[in-house]
Enzyme design. Structure first.
Site, PDB file in Angstrom:
ATOM      1  N   LYS A 110      29.580  17.804 -13.744  1.00  0.00           N
ATOM      2  CA  LYS A 110      28.722  17.241 -14.794  1.00  0.00           C
ATOM      3  C   LYS A 110      29.564  16.616 -15.908  1.00  0.00           C
ATOM      4  O   LYS A 110      29.226  15.545 -16.419  1.00  0.00           O
ATOM      5  CB  LYS A 110      27.792  18.319 -15.358  1.00  0.00           C
ATOM      6  CG  LYS A 110      26.664  18.659 -14.388  1.00  0.00           C
ATOM      7  CD  LYS A 110      25.774  19.752 -14.922  1.00  0.00           C
ATOM      8  CE  LYS A 110      24.647  20.045 -13.937  1.00  0.00           C
ATOM      9  NZ  LYS A 110      23.867  21.217 -14.294  1.00  0.00           N
ATOM     10  N   LYS A 189      24.950  12.850  -1.268  1.00  0.00           N
ATOM     11  CA  LYS A 189      23.888  13.832  -1.549  1.00  0.00           C
ATOM     12  C   LYS A 189      22.812  13.173  -2.421  1.00  0.00           C
ATOM     13  O   LYS A 189      23.142  12.507  -3.406  1.00  0.00           O
ATOM     14  CB  LYS A 189      24.499  15.025  -2.304  1.00  0.00           C
ATOM     15  CG  LYS A 189      23.476  16.069  -2.711  1.00  0.00           C
ATOM     16  CD  LYS A 189      23.988  16.987  -3.806  1.00  0.00           C
ATOM     17  CE  LYS A 189      22.900  17.143  -4.801  1.00  0.00           C
ATOM     18  NZ  LYS A 189      22.580  18.091  -5.640  1.00  0.00           N
ATOM     19  N   LYS A 192      19.312  13.021  -8.671  1.00  0.00           N
ATOM     20  CA  LYS A 192      18.865  12.194  -9.803  1.00  0.00           C
ATOM     21  C   LYS A 192      20.055  11.508 -10.458  1.00  0.00           C
ATOM     22  O   LYS A 192      19.946  10.401 -10.937  1.00  0.00           O
ATOM     23  CB  LYS A 192      18.228  13.051 -10.907  1.00  0.00           C
ATOM     24  CG  LYS A 192      17.151  13.977 -10.465  1.00  0.00           C
ATOM     25  CD  LYS A 192      16.526  14.659 -11.669  1.00  0.00           C
ATOM     26  CE  LYS A 192      16.880  16.116 -11.910  1.00  0.00           C
ATOM     27  NZ  LYS A 192      16.753  17.072 -10.895  1.00  0.00           N
TER      28      LYS A 192
END
Ligand code: ADP
Ligand code: TRP
Length: 320
Positions: A110, A189, A192
């Protein structure tokens, strides 16, 4: 057997969420005691617009109810309606080694994608451990990417129990290997954050466009093809019966099948599957009071359970 899973309201739900987490979790609701929640405290690590958070929370509630969540059976709640998990997070954090969190891939991924490296993002797995341990769940159905967080949860629970006595049940992750990683339209994968999703309840024209965008190799219609290397087939298989998938795989290997035809078949399958659910969702949308009531009742049931665990943990550390 008690089952718990959660999902962040941080964007529109997609086929990866559906096959990786929602469907397996909903399948378990019939034969176990299921807890499913909307992880809005977690979403605050990446969503900074209050209006968007409120809307996404409502959308996730509608999505789950439309996809078959039975609120009579399953305890369905919003994480922030049970603030006791935050106190439990603190009690767990005192036995959580820094190194354990530093090894978490999700945090590193992230930050690499530009999400600010806040303390909340770093300690996110401890809040997730509190969600899981608070209801004493045996099993946590999630996609492959969340497996490490469930392992961290187990480590934290073992450490706490060793130090303060047996308070927590040690949970197991449940990952369906066939849907561990659902590919997105680019073959990575589906996520979003990668802008490669096929949404569950997107506008039909957009969904069709997304399916037509699925990346394939450049083999011609006549060429023989390997179904196991094909992103379209990987998605088609999720909707088809075993016999249908077998027949389609045979046609790939024989040659004479174009990717366009498989995309069309996938689109039809997806429509047939989600159109009735979309109608259900639209009907629910007309009854906001009903959705609020379901979440309120779920929170009350979850709270009863979670307060019991919190009390045991407070007593174990000497706060009571
Ligand atoms: P996203 O990657 O889109 O942000 P989340 O991290 O919010 O998705 O995932 C919510 C749940 O859906 C998790 O249990 C996760 O493992 C599962 N999931 C998400 N994407 C996929 C995928 N492509 N394949 C399988 N499971 C997935
Ligand atoms: N971290 C999970 C995700 O991003 C969401 C989540 C929060 C969760 N708490 C949980 C999943 C507890 C399972 C159990 O998808």
């Amino acid at each position: 057997m008690r089952v718990l899973s959660g999902i962040q309201p941080s964007g529109k739900l997609h086929l990866g969420n559906y096959f990786g987490m929602m469907k397996p979790a909903l399948a378990l609701q019939e034969r176990s005691e299921a807890f499913l929640f909307i992880a809005d405290y977690h979403a605050l690590t990446s969503v900074s617009d209050p209006g968007i958070l409120r809307q996404a929370t409502r959308d996730v509630a509608l999505d789950f109810l439309a996809c078959g969540l039975n609120p009579e059976k399953t305890v369905f709640y919003r994480q922030s309606d049970v603030p006791e998990v935050l106190e439990l997070t603190w009690l767990l954090s005192i036995v959580t080694p820094m190194g354990l969190l530093e090894r978490c891939h999700s945090y590193k991924d992230k930050v690499a994608r530009g999400i600010p490296a806040s303390h909340g993002l770093f300690t996110y797995p401890v809040l997730m451990a509190a969600d899981i341990l608070a209801v004493q769940s045996d099993v946590v159905p999630v996609g492959q990417d969340q497996k490490q967080h469930v392992e961290v949860t187990r480590d934290i629970a073992i450490k706490f129990n060793q130090k303060f006595g047996e308070v927590f049940k040690i949970p197991e992750p449940a990952i369906h290997q066939s849907v561990a990683v659902v590919p997105g339209v680019d073959g990575q994968k589906m996520s979003k954050s990668y802008n490669n999703t096929i949404e569950l309840f997107g506008a039909p024209a957009e969904t069709k466009k997304a399916i037509m965008r699925i990346v394939t190799d450049s083999k011609t219609v006549a060429d023989k093809k390997d179904p196991d290397q094909c992103n379209v087939f990987a998605l088609y298989k999720l909707f088809a019966t075993e016999a249908e998938a077998g027949a389609m795989a045979g046609r790939y290997r024989a040659g004479g099948l174009g990717y366009g035809e498989v995309k069309k078949a996938l689109w039809e399958r997806m429509q047939a599957h989600f159109e009735p659910l979309r109608k259900e969702r639209e009907a629910l949308q007309q009854e906001p009071g009903r959705v609020d009531r379901i979440l309120r009742q779920g929170a009350a049931r979850a709270r009863d359970e979670i307060q019991k665990t919190l009390k045991a943990a407070r007593r174990a550390v000497g706060l009571e």
